[in-house]
Design an enzyme around this catalytic site. Structure first.
Site, PDB file in Angstrom:
ATOM      1  N   PRO A 167       0.831  -1.205   0.000  1.00 55.92           N
ATOM      2  CA  PRO A 167       0.000   0.000   0.000  1.00 55.92           C
ATOM      3  C   PRO A 167       0.864   1.254   0.000  1.00 55.92           C
ATOM      4  O   PRO A 167       1.899   1.303   0.647  1.00 55.92           O
ATOM      5  CB  PRO A 167      -0.803  -0.113   1.292  1.00 55.92           C
ATOM      6  CG  PRO A 167      -0.097  -1.097   2.127  1.00 55.92           C
ATOM      7  CD  PRO A 167       0.703  -1.970   1.226  1.00 55.92           C
ATOM      8  N   GLU A 168       0.439   2.232  -0.755  1.00 49.49           N
ATOM      9  CA  GLU A 168       1.131   3.511  -0.774  1.00 49.49           C
ATOM     10  C   GLU A 168       0.328   4.488   0.092  1.00 49.49           C
ATOM     11  O   GLU A 168      -0.680   4.121   0.683  1.00 49.49           O
ATOM     12  CB  GLU A 168       1.279   3.996  -2.219  1.00 49.49           C
ATOM     13  CG  GLU A 168       2.093   3.000  -3.062  1.00 49.49           C
ATOM     14  CD  GLU A 168       2.357   3.455  -4.489  1.00 49.49           C
ATOM     15  OE1 GLU A 168       2.365   4.668  -4.743  1.00 49.49           O
ATOM     16  OE2 GLU A 168       2.553   2.589  -5.352  1.00 49.49           O
TER      17      GLU A 168
END
Ligand SMILES: [Zn+2]
Length: 271
Positions: free
Chosen positions: A2-3
């Site tokens: 996840p960013e």
């Protein structure tokens, strides 16, 4: 992985479900999460939930008449970590459960198939603050970007992934940002002209804010806090679109590898 937008989404969705809840029991089911001694939690209240860099931060208030200090739990989701709130409670232990908070109402689960996620306990939030600037905070100004980027010989795409410069960007958004501001991923970061640096700054904020609005891009393993997939994928202009038409110029999107990471770009409109 996840960013920033995905982590922001998780924190925003968890907050209304668990903020204000008191911890009645806390169980660690995976010894890997015990690298640091676990402080006593029973009786502490989850005061707030927010994103700190790429971590989900839980502010835990003092136990009445026992502690004076607040405590923070910083959760790094890594590849497959998921924080799931069950406000109405829930039963049993789902597969890959690594930690479980039983709250005065409901519970909070940390589920992580690949077990790369980490817990970090800090008494001072500054200890957990990442080195890089947060690109959706007021600290991320055009001048700050200028200062960070100045003189860097690194190609701009790998430069955008440097967490000690700008925190939270990964392959997806770095590719998208460069497409929006029409900068070639091969350009040396320090060679960007003032006008291009301004465009890069605008594109960074714009792409991230749009992604947050759309609940984060979702790929295979990532799901947001409610276990619902994000919806941003359909808005991606280049990422994952190798060989397809550029949505802006009808050129062909290409995939290259830079420092072992894939970059998607349109050679026709990114100079
Ligand atoms: Zn194009």
């Amino acid at each position: 992985m996840p960013e920033l937008p995905e982590v922001e989404t998780v924190a925003r969705q968890l907050a209304p479900a668990v903020a204000g809840r008191r911890i009645e029991r806390f169980s660690i089911l995976d010894e890997l999460l015990r690298k640091q001694p676990t402080p006593p939690l029973r009786g502490r209240t989850i005061v707030s939930v927010f994103r700190l860099g790429k971590q989900v931060a839980f502010e835990l208030g003092p136990r009445p008449s026992r502690d004076v200090d607040p405590l923070w739990l910083l959760v790094h989701l890594r590849m497959t970590g998921r924080l799931i709130a069950e406000p109405e409670g829930g039963r049993g232990r789902p597969p890959h459960l690594r930690a479980l908070f039983t709250l005065d109402r409901g519970r909070l689960l940390f589920i992580d198939t690949r077990r790369f996620g980490t817990f970090c306990w800090v008494r001072d939030l500054e200890e957990g603050r990442p080195a890089g600037v947060d690109p959706v905070s007021p600290e991320f100004t055009p001048e700050r970007l200028d200062a960070l980027i100045e003189g860097s010989p690194s190609p701009i795409k790998p430069w955008l992934l440097r967490q000690d410069r700008i925190v939270g960007l990964g392959n997806i958004y770095a590719s998208e940002i460069l497409h929006v501001c029409r900068v070639s991923p091969h350009r040396a970061a320090g060679s960007l002209k003032r006008r291009e640096r301004r465009a890069l700054h605008r594109a960074t904020v714009e792409v991230l804010e749009r992604a947050i609005e759309n609940c984060g891009t979702t790929f295979s393993d990532f799901q947001d806090a409610r276990g619902v997939e994000g919806s941003y994928q359909q808005f991606l202009a280049v990422y994952g679109r190798e060989g397809e038409r550029c949505k802006r110029c009808r050129g062909t999107v290409e995939k290259i590898v830079q420092q072992q990471r894939s970059t998607f770009w349109c050679p026709r409109c990114q100079h």
